[in-house]
Design a protein around this motif. Structure first.
Motif, PDB file in Angstrom:
ATOM      1  N   LEU A 277       0.814  -1.217   0.000  1.00 24.26           N
ATOM      2  CA  LEU A 277       0.000   0.000   0.000  1.00 24.26           C
ATOM      3  C   LEU A 277       0.847   1.267   0.000  1.00 24.26           C
ATOM      4  CD1 LEU A 277      -2.754  -1.016   2.593  1.00 24.26           C
ATOM      5  CD2 LEU A 277      -2.879  -1.107   0.090  1.00 24.26           C
ATOM      6  N   HIS A 278       2.147   1.112   0.184  1.00 22.00           N
ATOM      7  CA  HIS A 278       3.025   2.278   0.302  1.00 22.00           C
ATOM      8  C   HIS A 278       3.834   2.562  -0.960  1.00 22.00           C
ATOM      9  CE1 HIS A 278       2.179   2.411   4.600  1.00 22.00           C
ATOM     10  NE2 HIS A 278       2.419   1.112   4.644  1.00 22.00           N
ATOM     11  N   LEU A 279       4.174   1.506  -1.705  1.00 19.49           N
ATOM     12  CA  LEU A 279       5.054   1.659  -2.859  1.00 19.49           C
ATOM     13  C   LEU A 279       4.369   1.211  -4.144  1.00 19.49           C
ATOM     14  CD1 LEU A 279       8.329   0.139  -1.338  1.00 19.49           C
ATOM     15  CD2 LEU A 279       7.549   2.522  -1.255  1.00 19.49           C
ATOM     16  N   ASN A 280       4.811   1.777  -5.249  1.00 15.18           N
ATOM     17  CA  ASN A 280       4.311   1.375  -6.559  1.00 15.18           C
ATOM     18  C   ASN A 280       5.127   0.162  -7.025  1.00 15.18           C
ATOM     19  OD1 ASN A 280       3.853   1.164  -9.415  1.00 15.18           O
ATOM     20  ND2 ASN A 280       2.945   3.211  -9.321  1.00 15.18           N
ATOM     21  N   SER A 281       4.615  -1.018  -6.738  1.00 22.96           N
ATOM     22  CA  SER A 281       5.372  -2.244  -6.987  1.00 22.96           C
ATOM     23  C   SER A 281       5.589  -2.502  -8.475  1.00 22.96           C
ATOM     24  CB  SER A 281       4.667  -3.445  -6.344  1.00 22.96           C
ATOM     25  OG  SER A 281       3.332  -3.536  -6.780  1.00 22.96           O
ATOM     26  N   ARG A 282       4.621  -2.139  -9.308  1.00 23.85           N
ATOM     27  CA  ARG A 282       4.771  -2.333 -10.759  1.00 23.85           C
ATOM     28  C   ARG A 282       5.987  -1.569 -11.280  1.00 23.85           C
ATOM     29  NH1 ARG A 282       1.094  -5.406 -14.278  1.00 23.85           N
ATOM     30  NH2 ARG A 282      -0.633  -6.002 -12.942  1.00 23.85           N
ATOM     31  N   SER A 283       6.134  -0.337 -10.837  1.00 25.19           N
ATOM     32  CA  SER A 283       7.269   0.481 -11.276  1.00 25.19           C
ATOM     33  C   SER A 283       8.579  -0.117 -10.782  1.00 25.19           C
ATOM     34  CB  SER A 283       7.120   1.908 -10.759  1.00 25.19           C
ATOM     35  OG  SER A 283       5.980   2.530 -11.312  1.00 25.19           O
ATOM     36  N   ILE A 284       8.563  -0.677  -9.576  1.00 27.45           N
ATOM     37  CA  ILE A 284       9.787  -1.254  -9.019  1.00 27.45           C
ATOM     38  C   ILE A 284      10.152  -2.542  -9.746  1.00 27.45           C
ATOM     39  CG2 ILE A 284      10.845  -2.162  -6.904  1.00 27.45           C
ATOM     40  CD1 ILE A 284       9.036  -0.144  -5.378  1.00 27.45           C
ATOM     41  N   VAL A 285       9.158  -3.285 -10.232  1.00 25.20           N
ATOM     42  CA  VAL A 285       9.438  -4.451 -11.082  1.00 25.20           C
ATOM     43  C   VAL A 285      10.132  -4.011 -12.368  1.00 25.20           C
ATOM     44  CG1 VAL A 285       8.404  -6.282 -12.486  1.00 25.20           C
ATOM     45  CG2 VAL A 285       7.604  -5.907 -10.144  1.00 25.20           C
ATOM     46  N   GLU A 286       9.701  -2.889 -12.938  1.00 23.14           N
ATOM     47  CA  GLU A 286      10.348  -2.384 -14.160  1.00 23.14           C
ATOM     48  C   GLU A 286      11.782  -1.936 -13.869  1.00 23.14           C
ATOM     49  OE1 GLU A 286       9.119  -2.761 -17.220  1.00 23.14           O
ATOM     50  OE2 GLU A 286       7.593  -3.873 -16.073  1.00 23.14           O
ATOM     51  N   PHE A 287      12.006  -1.415 -12.690  1.00 21.75           N
ATOM     52  CA  PHE A 287      13.378  -1.151 -12.248  1.00 21.75           C
ATOM     53  C   PHE A 287      14.184  -2.446 -12.282  1.00 21.75           C
ATOM     54  CE2 PHE A 287      15.812  -1.955  -8.302  1.00 21.75           C
ATOM     55  CZ  PHE A 287      16.931  -1.170  -8.531  1.00 21.75           C
ATOM     56  N   GLY A 288      13.559  -3.526 -11.781  1.00 19.29           N
ATOM     57  CA  GLY A 288      14.214  -4.831 -11.797  1.00 19.29           C
ATOM     58  C   GLY A 288      14.525  -5.301 -13.209  1.00 19.29           C
ATOM     59  N   ARG A 289      13.618  -5.069 -14.122  1.00 16.47           N
ATOM     60  CA  ARG A 289      13.835  -5.455 -15.517  1.00 16.47           C
ATOM     61  C   ARG A 289      15.077  -4.745 -16.088  1.00 16.47           C
ATOM     62  NH1 ARG A 289      10.009  -7.229 -19.199  1.00 16.47           N
ATOM     63  NH2 ARG A 289       8.298  -6.431 -17.890  1.00 16.47           N
ATOM     64  N   ALA A 290      15.276  -3.490 -15.676  1.00 13.26           N
ATOM     65  CA  ALA A 290      16.351  -2.668 -16.237  1.00 13.26           C
ATOM     66  C   ALA A 290      17.729  -2.979 -15.646  1.00 13.26           C
ATOM     67  CB  ALA A 290      16.031  -1.187 -16.030  1.00 13.26           C
ATOM     68  N   LEU A 291      17.787  -3.727 -14.547  1.00 12.46           N
ATOM     69  CA  LEU A 291      19.071  -4.018 -13.900  1.00 12.46           C
ATOM     70  C   LEU A 291      20.046  -4.658 -14.887  1.00 12.46           C
ATOM     71  CD1 LEU A 291      17.690  -5.423 -10.544  1.00 12.46           C
ATOM     72  CD2 LEU A 291      19.099  -3.358 -10.761  1.00 12.46           C
ATOM     73  N   ARG A 292      21.279  -4.161 -14.917  1.00 12.77           N
ATOM     74  CA  ARG A 292      22.271  -4.654 -15.875  1.00 12.77           C
ATOM     75  C   ARG A 292      22.944  -5.938 -15.421  1.00 12.77           C
ATOM     76  NH1 ARG A 292      26.597  -0.444 -16.734  1.00 12.77           N
ATOM     77  NH2 ARG A 292      27.488  -2.061 -18.069  1.00 12.77           N
ATOM     78  N   GLY A 293      23.154  -6.086 -14.123  1.00 10.10           N
ATOM     79  CA  GLY A 293      23.844  -7.267 -13.619  1.00 10.10           C
ATOM     80  C   GLY A 293      22.924  -8.471 -13.550  1.00 10.10           C
ATOM     81  N   ASN A 294      23.488  -9.624 -13.159  1.00  9.11           N
ATOM     82  CA  ASN A 294      22.659 -10.810 -12.934  1.00  9.11           C
ATOM     83  C   ASN A 294      21.597 -10.478 -11.900  1.00  9.11           C
ATOM     84  OD1 ASN A 294      24.310 -12.187 -14.667  1.00  9.11           O
ATOM     85  ND2 ASN A 294      25.513 -13.172 -13.063  1.00  9.11           N
ATOM     86  N   LYS A 295      20.386 -10.970 -12.106  1.00 11.09           N
ATOM     87  CA  LYS A 295      19.294 -10.562 -11.218  1.00 11.09           C
ATOM     88  C   LYS A 295      18.319 -11.696 -10.970  1.00 11.09           C
ATOM     89  CE  LYS A 295      17.198  -8.614 -15.344  1.00 11.09           C
ATOM     90  NZ  LYS A 295      17.190  -7.403 -16.150  1.00 11.09           N
ATOM     91  N   SER A 296      17.662 -11.568  -9.823  1.00 10.77           N
ATOM     92  CA  SER A 296      16.542 -12.435  -9.473  1.00 10.77           C
ATOM     93  C   SER A 296      15.458 -11.523  -8.923  1.00 10.77           C
ATOM     94  CB  SER A 296      16.964 -13.465  -8.420  1.00 10.77           C
ATOM     95  OG  SER A 296      15.854 -14.246  -8.008  1.00 10.77           O
ATOM     96  N   VAL A 297      14.307 -11.495  -9.582  1.00 14.64           N
ATOM     97  CA  VAL A 297      13.213 -10.604  -9.194  1.00 14.64           C
ATOM     98  C   VAL A 297      12.022 -11.464  -8.780  1.00 14.64           C
ATOM     99  CG1 VAL A 297      11.667  -8.743  -9.910  1.00 14.64           C
ATOM    100  CG2 VAL A 297      14.031  -8.821 -10.774  1.00 14.64           C
ATOM    101  N   LEU A 298      11.713 -11.441  -7.489  1.00 14.19           N
ATOM    102  CA  LEU A 298      10.639 -12.252  -6.924  1.00 14.19           C
ATOM    103  C   LEU A 298       9.457 -11.348  -6.593  1.00 14.19           C
ATOM    104  CD1 LEU A 298       9.807 -15.077  -5.795  1.00 14.19           C
ATOM    105  CD2 LEU A 298      10.764 -14.328  -3.607  1.00 14.19           C
ATOM    106  N   VAL A 299       8.282 -11.675  -7.151  1.00 12.05           N
ATOM    107  CA  VAL A 299       7.089 -10.846  -6.968  1.00 12.05           C
ATOM    108  C   VAL A 299       5.990 -11.670  -6.309  1.00 12.05           C
ATOM    109  CG1 VAL A 299       5.361  -9.387  -8.093  1.00 12.05           C
ATOM    110  CG2 VAL A 299       7.681  -9.538  -9.051  1.00 12.05           C
ATOM    111  N   TYR A 300       5.504 -11.201  -5.159  1.00 15.57           N
ATOM    112  CA  TYR A 300       4.333 -11.804  -4.514  1.00 15.57           C
ATOM    113  C   TYR A 300       3.080 -11.092  -5.017  1.00 15.57           C
ATOM    114  CZ  TYR A 300       7.292 -14.095  -0.969  1.00 15.57           C
ATOM    115  OH  TYR A 300       8.214 -14.875  -0.324  1.00 15.57           O
ATOM    116  N   SER A 301       2.049 -11.870  -5.341  1.00 18.43           N
ATOM    117  CA  SER A 301       0.798 -11.273  -5.805  1.00 18.43           C
ATOM    118  C   SER A 301      -0.379 -12.158  -5.428  1.00 18.43           C
ATOM    119  CB  SER A 301       0.837 -11.088  -7.328  1.00 18.43           C
ATOM    120  OG  SER A 301      -0.374 -10.546  -7.791  1.00 18.43           O
TER     121      SER A 301
END
Length: 357
Positions: A277-301
């Motif tokens: 309820l505090h953060l825009n999670s969709r936008s933060i997922v897109e931040f995750g998509r843009a990460l240049r290094g190796n990444k693991s993006v876990l989303v609860y929904s």
């Protein structure tokens, strides 16, 4: 023939002698490095104990010991490790919220340090007066401690602590990895203006207001809040945006998040919840998509998400996890915990195996 044999033997002896001396020199050099590293580890361990003792003394003085469970802690192996982790808690809570994340890292061979950010674990008076710059300075102290107990420093953080972790990675090349849990990169608001609306908390007079939250007071989290805390978080958001040449007033937040992600070229583990309820999670997922290094993006929904997939993305459906609960497997003080925490453990263990072991 006899002369040549003698000369050859002499040369052979000289070469062997030099190799032996070189081996001894290297052994002494390695032994010297080991001694230096061991000494640095002991200094780091001692420095952290002093830091913790000072925090405990302050908590005891100002709260009568009520908030001692908020004190910083460390999980340390007997010697300096290949990797260390500095973990940073979020606004109004404490290192207690990172105990389960710390255990995962420790079990994988990391030495783990936590800090208690200024104005936390104390009283509202301190929160009314604190600046985000105080938090940045505390994190810099934590980075130094982490560097003493580990050869390579990684940084993790929850919510505002995630912002401080990102700030560290953008500011210091010595940061070799990130663990981000609902990082407060974009604030959600009912008006849809997000970060810009949140900045209203910094208006003189408003920032001195206090209010009661729905969670209730506990030794590890403030139940009554100071608006100045929220003001300092939004200033911290602006600080992070400034690090990539942007700000919260003139630039579209979603574009800035992509810009930040593109600047981070270190292995990054990211967890968000769409029930936040505090953060825009969709936008933060897109931040995750843009990460240049190796990444693991876990989303609860709670339900299936309409998100274009990318390498490293994993969506866990059927979980309605609130913001503050995402990092806790158990909680002895309030109802904030994540019943699906084992997904974080499994995903982190795999991420650590691929990138840090």
């Amino acid at each position: 023939m006899h002369k040549f044999f003698e000369i050859g033997s002499t040369v052979s002896i000289m070469i062997k002698t030099r190799l032996i001396l070189l081996s001894l020199s290297l052994a002494l050099l390695c032994s010297g490095f080991s001694f230096v590293f061991a000494q640095e580890y002991e200094i780091g361990r001692s420095d952290f104990e002093k830091y913790r003792e000072n925090k405990i003394a302050e908590i005891t003085q100002k709260t009568g010991g009520y908030r001692l469970p908020s004190a910083p802690f460390a999980l340390l192996h007997p010697s300096r490790t290949k990797y260390s982790a500095l973990l940073i808690h979020g606004l109004n809570d404490s290192p207690y919220y990172l105990k389960d994340i710390a255990q995962i890292l420790f079990d994988r061979g990391f030495n783990v340090i936590t800090v208690l950010l200024p104005a936390h674990g104390l009283t509202l008076l301190e929160m009314k007066q604190v600046s985000y710059l105080d938090w940045i300075r505390e994190v810099q102290l934590g980075l130094r401690l982490a560097a003493q107990v580990g050869e390579n420093v990684t940084v993790g953080g929850f919510s505002a602590g995630g912002l401080l972790a990102i700030s560290s990675a953008l500011s210091f090349e010595s940061v070799k990895g990130l663990f981000l849990f609902a990082p407060a990169l974009k604030i959600k608001s009912v008006s849809g203006l997000g970060n810009r609306t949140a900045a209203l908390t910094c208006i003189s007079g408003i920032n001195r207001i206090t209010y009661d939250s729905e969670v209730g007071n506990s030794p590890v989290k403030y139940g009554t809040r100071a608006v100045n805390g929220a003001c300092q978080v939004i200033q911290l958001v602006d600080h992070v945006y400034n690090l990539v040449g942007s700000d919260i007033y003139l630039n579209d937040a979603d574009n800035v998040l992509v810009k930040i992600g593109a600047r981070l070229n270190v292995p990054t583990f990211l967890t968000v919840t769409t029930s936040d309820l505090h953060l825009n999670s969709r936008s933060i997922v897109e931040f995750g998509r843009a990460l240049r290094g190796n990444k693991s993006v876990l989303v609860y929904s709670p339900e299936t998400l309409d998100i274009y997939p990318f390498l490293g993305l994993k969506v866990i459906t059927g979980y309605d996890i609130e913001h503050a609960a995402v990092v806790l497997e158990s909680n002895a003080y309030n109802r904030q915990f994540n019943p699906g925490f084992y997904h974080i453990r499994e995903s982190m263990n795999e991420f650590l195996r691929l990138n840090f072991l």
